[in-house]
Scaffold this motif. Structure first.
Motif, PDB file in Angstrom:
ATOM      1  N   TYR A   1       0.823  -1.215   0.000  1.00  0.00           N
ATOM      2  CA  TYR A   1       0.000   0.000   0.000  1.00  0.00           C
ATOM      3  C   TYR A   1       0.857   1.265   0.000  1.00  0.00           C
ATOM      4  O   TYR A   1       0.629   2.183  -0.795  1.00  0.00           O
ATOM      5  CB  TYR A   1      -0.930  -0.009   1.207  1.00  0.00           C
ATOM      6  CG  TYR A   1      -1.703   1.282   1.376  1.00  0.00           C
ATOM      7  CD1 TYR A   1      -2.779   1.576   0.547  1.00  0.00           C
ATOM      8  CD2 TYR A   1      -1.337   2.215   2.349  1.00  0.00           C
ATOM      9  CE1 TYR A   1      -3.479   2.772   0.676  1.00  0.00           C
ATOM     10  CE2 TYR A   1      -2.036   3.404   2.495  1.00  0.00           C
ATOM     11  CZ  TYR A   1      -3.103   3.680   1.654  1.00  0.00           C
ATOM     12  OH  TYR A   1      -3.782   4.855   1.792  1.00  0.00           O
ATOM     13  N   LEU A   2       1.839   1.318   0.883  1.00  0.00           N
ATOM     14  CA  LEU A   2       2.642   2.533   1.015  1.00  0.00           C
ATOM     15  C   LEU A   2       3.557   2.739  -0.182  1.00  0.00           C
ATOM     16  O   LEU A   2       3.814   3.885  -0.574  1.00  0.00           O
ATOM     17  CB  LEU A   2       3.446   2.487   2.316  1.00  0.00           C
ATOM     18  CG  LEU A   2       2.596   2.512   3.595  1.00  0.00           C
ATOM     19  CD1 LEU A   2       3.473   2.327   4.833  1.00  0.00           C
ATOM     20  CD2 LEU A   2       1.803   3.821   3.692  1.00  0.00           C
TER      21      LEU A   2
ATOM     22  N   TYR B   1       2.697   1.896  -3.193  1.00  0.00           N
ATOM     23  CA  TYR B   1       1.745   2.424  -4.175  1.00  0.00           C
ATOM     24  C   TYR B   1       1.494   3.912  -3.951  1.00  0.00           C
ATOM     25  O   TYR B   1       1.307   4.677  -4.901  1.00  0.00           O
ATOM     26  CB  TYR B   1       0.441   1.643  -4.090  1.00  0.00           C
ATOM     27  CG  TYR B   1      -0.647   2.170  -4.990  1.00  0.00           C
ATOM     28  CD1 TYR B   1      -0.535   2.091  -6.377  1.00  0.00           C
ATOM     29  CD2 TYR B   1      -1.806   2.737  -4.469  1.00  0.00           C
ATOM     30  CE1 TYR B   1      -1.533   2.567  -7.205  1.00  0.00           C
ATOM     31  CE2 TYR B   1      -2.820   3.214  -5.290  1.00  0.00           C
ATOM     32  CZ  TYR B   1      -2.673   3.129  -6.661  1.00  0.00           C
ATOM     33  OH  TYR B   1      -3.657   3.614  -7.477  1.00  0.00           O
ATOM     34  N   ARG B   2       1.548   4.328  -2.687  1.00  0.00           N
ATOM     35  CA  ARG B   2       1.329   5.742  -2.354  1.00  0.00           C
ATOM     36  C   ARG B   2       2.560   6.594  -2.593  1.00  0.00           C
ATOM     37  O   ARG B   2       2.543   7.802  -2.380  1.00  0.00           O
ATOM     38  CB  ARG B   2       0.902   5.879  -0.892  1.00  0.00           C
ATOM     39  CG  ARG B   2      -0.359   5.134  -0.513  1.00  0.00           C
ATOM     40  CD  ARG B   2      -1.578   5.636  -1.254  1.00  0.00           C
ATOM     41  NE  ARG B   2      -1.901   7.017  -0.926  1.00  0.00           N
ATOM     42  CZ  ARG B   2      -2.895   7.697  -1.483  1.00  0.00           C
ATOM     43  NH1 ARG B   2      -3.640   7.120  -2.407  1.00  0.00           N
ATOM     44  NH2 ARG B   2      -3.133   8.934  -1.132  1.00  0.00           N
ATOM     45  N   GLY B   3       3.652   5.965  -3.031  1.00  0.00           N
ATOM     46  CA  GLY B   3       4.815   6.737  -3.451  1.00  0.00           C
ATOM     47  C   GLY B   3       5.947   6.838  -2.451  1.00  0.00           C
ATOM     48  O   GLY B   3       6.909   7.566  -2.677  1.00  0.00           O
ATOM     49  N   ILE B   4       5.876   6.111  -1.338  1.00  0.00           N
ATOM     50  CA  ILE B   4       6.961   6.145  -0.362  1.00  0.00           C
ATOM     51  C   ILE B   4       8.054   5.185  -0.810  1.00  0.00           C
ATOM     52  O   ILE B   4       7.790   4.052  -1.200  1.00  0.00           O
ATOM     53  CB  ILE B   4       6.461   5.767   1.049  1.00  0.00           C
ATOM     54  CG1 ILE B   4       5.364   6.745   1.485  1.00  0.00           C
ATOM     55  CG2 ILE B   4       7.604   5.777   2.054  1.00  0.00           C
ATOM     56  CD1 ILE B   4       4.746   6.408   2.825  1.00  0.00           C
TER      57      ILE B   4
ATOM     58  N   HIS C   1       0.153  -1.154  -8.491  1.00  0.00           N
ATOM     59  CA  HIS C   1       1.162  -0.420  -7.734  1.00  0.00           C
ATOM     60  C   HIS C   1       2.569  -0.609  -8.281  1.00  0.00           C
ATOM     61  O   HIS C   1       3.523  -0.040  -7.747  1.00  0.00           O
ATOM     62  CB  HIS C   1       1.126  -0.845  -6.264  1.00  0.00           C
ATOM     63  CG  HIS C   1       1.389  -2.297  -6.038  1.00  0.00           C
ATOM     64  ND1 HIS C   1       0.527  -3.278  -6.467  1.00  0.00           N
ATOM     65  CD2 HIS C   1       2.422  -2.948  -5.442  1.00  0.00           C
ATOM     66  CE1 HIS C   1       1.013  -4.470  -6.134  1.00  0.00           C
ATOM     67  NE2 HIS C   1       2.157  -4.290  -5.511  1.00  0.00           N
TER      68      HIS C   1
ATOM     69  N   VAL D   1       3.116   2.585 -13.173  1.00  0.00           N
ATOM     70  CA  VAL D   1       2.857   3.978 -12.785  1.00  0.00           C
ATOM     71  C   VAL D   1       3.647   4.929 -13.676  1.00  0.00           C
ATOM     72  O   VAL D   1       3.125   5.947 -14.166  1.00  0.00           O
ATOM     73  CB  VAL D   1       3.201   4.189 -11.295  1.00  0.00           C
ATOM     74  CG1 VAL D   1       3.088   5.665 -10.920  1.00  0.00           C
ATOM     75  CG2 VAL D   1       2.285   3.352 -10.407  1.00  0.00           C
TER      76      VAL D   1
ATOM     77  N   THR E   1      -4.459   7.587 -17.151  1.00  0.00           N
ATOM     78  CA  THR E   1      -4.694   7.140 -15.789  1.00  0.00           C
ATOM     79  C   THR E   1      -4.920   5.629 -15.752  1.00  0.00           C
ATOM     80  O   THR E   1      -5.148   4.987 -16.775  1.00  0.00           O
ATOM     81  CB  THR E   1      -5.932   7.835 -15.197  1.00  0.00           C
ATOM     82  OG1 THR E   1      -7.096   7.408 -15.935  1.00  0.00           O
ATOM     83  CG2 THR E   1      -5.798   9.350 -15.279  1.00  0.00           C
ATOM     84  N   HIS E   2      -4.871   5.088 -14.523  1.00  0.00           N
ATOM     85  CA  HIS E   2      -5.208   3.679 -14.345  1.00  0.00           C
ATOM     86  C   HIS E   2      -6.618   3.388 -14.863  1.00  0.00           C
ATOM     87  O   HIS E   2      -6.858   2.362 -15.507  1.00  0.00           O
ATOM     88  CB  HIS E   2      -5.127   3.294 -12.865  1.00  0.00           C
ATOM     89  CG  HIS E   2      -3.726   3.053 -12.372  1.00  0.00           C
ATOM     90  ND1 HIS E   2      -2.872   4.083 -12.038  1.00  0.00           N
ATOM     91  CD2 HIS E   2      -3.033   1.908 -12.151  1.00  0.00           C
ATOM     92  CE1 HIS E   2      -1.716   3.577 -11.639  1.00  0.00           C
ATOM     93  NE2 HIS E   2      -1.786   2.268 -11.688  1.00  0.00           N
TER      94      HIS E   2
END
Length: 461
Positions: free
Chosen positions: A15-16, A18-21, A415, A420, A429-430
């Motif tokens: 998850y993180l 995927y959020r860009g971290i 992700h 991406v 976009t996705h």
């Protein structure tokens, strides 16, 4: 509680990320979270002696491939060679075959050693123009580039210099050309199946009156469209072809003829030539191909130093991202709860090909990385898979190819960093494009892997 800790850690990593971290931060922190939830509090010792040791081992083995591959790709881009190859293929096949032309252009470049990210930047402007001329939906471009860049040339075709084809070699004592018949069969399923699917989708869109559409180019895509002096197709293609030919030459002729008995001494780690032959071959092929690019395009490479430096720096993040995921896997594999997971995977069936395919696919999907997921699976279970395969009479070559194929299935979930980045380059976009990426980069490769397992089980290698 221990299993819950592993599941929670993996879920947060997915998850993180995927959020860009960055994985460089996430991997050690979430591995240590799993450690604490398993009731162990040896945080510093685990970080320095397990995580960093595994990370370092991976860098020692594979960093030259990341480094040379990135330099090669940068020089192919800066010399105009990548663009020349793509433009020639597209020009020969024409707008009516735009999908096949883009897929083949990307496939030829990546099979020749060019990074998929470089390929995406080089090919996208050409794809956009060809799809516009053919009035094909722009939303299909990412899937066409994905099909050509990170499916059959990344995991299936024998001899590919992709890192995914190199990682299994030390575990199974194989070469980049392992299980060629199975690899070619799986690759053709991906190539033909993907092109058929995308052409079907294009016809469906045309029947609904959907064309290219009205789109503003993204800043990334627009910057990739800069024109420049390009070499002829023959000159542009020569280094890419050289990678494959030299790879085979070093694998089967040059290195076997060398005196490598010294490798058995303690000074060199007491290894056999089979442990390093595949990696040596790719390193040598890339070095000579880099020299060939420079020789053929010296006048076009106006700032050779900057190209080499940029390629070098560009190799660092992908290498350390993947190595961090390997370190993460090493910590997870050291936890008592992981032995339950290991036993479940190893006992899934009596066929080690199925077991390694499931383990690699699941971990590649969780991490969003083909190389990362495969590295975690092999770091934790590689020796056991090799032992079980040997006892079952299954060849190391087949284990290598199935492992590599399996890394290229669930890795391309939403992700995935390449997915991406590709959508960003295309300015889509996705929601617009991911469904077709899923079919050509997840569903069809998984089907191809199943076919490969069947072929291998009946004795075809």
């Amino acid at each position: 509680m221990g299993l819950l800790g592993i599941v929670l850690s993996l879920g947060l990593l997915m998850y993180l990320a995927y959020r860009g971290i960055t994985v460089l931060i996430l991997a050690p922190l979430l591995a240590l979270l799993a450690l604490v939830l398993n009731g162990e509090f040896t945080l510093l010792g685990t970080y320095t002696q397990i995580f960093m040791a595994a990370l370092g081992d991976y860098i020692v083995k594979y960093f030259p491939l990341f480094l040379l591959g990135a330099i090669f790709g940068k020089l192919m881009a800066d010399s105009g060679s990548a663009r020349a190859i793509a433009e020639t293929i597209v020009g020969k096949l024409g707008p009516q075959n735009a999908i096949a032309a883009i897929v083949l252009s990307c496939g030829l470049l990546t099979y020749g050693g060019v990074s998929l990210f470089v390929v995406a930047f080089a090919v996208y402007p050409i794809a956009a123009e060809m799809f516009r001329r053919g009035d094909l939906p722009k939303r299909l471009i990412p899937a066409a580039i994905a099909l050509g860049s990170f499916t059959f040339t990344m995991t299936a075709f024998p001899g590919t210099p992709a890192i995914q084809n190199a990682i299994p070699m030390p575990y199974f004592g194989t070469t980049p050309f392992a299980a060629p018949i199975v690899g070619i069969a799986a690759g053709l399923i991906m190539l033909i199946g993907g092109v058929v699917w995308l052409n079907f989708r294009a016809r469906r869109a045309s029947g609904r009156g959907e064309g290219y559409g009205d789109h503003e180019e993204s800043a990334i895509g627009a910057s990739a469209a800069i024109e420049g002096d390009t070499p002829s197709f023959t000159v542009a293609l020569a280094p890419a072809v050289a990678v494959i030919i030299l790879n085979a030459l070093f694998t089967y002729v040059v290195i076997p003829a060398m005196d490598t008995g010294y490798l058995g001494s303690d000074k060199f780690g007491g290894v056999a030539i089979g442990d390093v032959r595949g990696i040596w071959a790719i390193i040598a092929a890339l070095v000579f191909s880099i020299l060939l690019i420079v020789a053929l395009n010296f006048r076009r490479l106006s700032d050779l130093k900057t190209s080499i430096n940029t390629g070098t720096f560009g190799s660092l993040l992908p290498a350390f991202n993947t190595a961090s995921e390997v370190g993460y896997g090493a910590i997870i594999a050291s936890l008592p709860a992981f032995f339950l997971v290991r036993d479940a995977v190893l006992g899934l069936t009596d066929n080690p090909l199925i077991n390694v395919a499931v383990a690699t696919n699941v971990l590649a999907g969780i991490t969003g990385s083909a190389s990362g997921g495969m590295s975690i699976a092999l770091e934790a279970l590689g020796d056991r898979f090799a032992e079980i395969a040997a006892s079952a009479g299954i060849s190391e070559q087949l284990m290598h190819r199935i492992t590599t194929l399996s890394s290229g299935g669930f890795d391309a979930l939403p992700h995935n960093g390449a997915v991406v980045t590709l959508l960003g380059i295309c300015g889509l976009t996705h929601r617009q494009s991911y469904a077709d990426i899923f079919v050509v980069a997840v569903m069809i490769p998984v089907f191809a892997t199943i076919v490969a397992i069947i072929l291998g089980t009946v004795g075809i290698v």
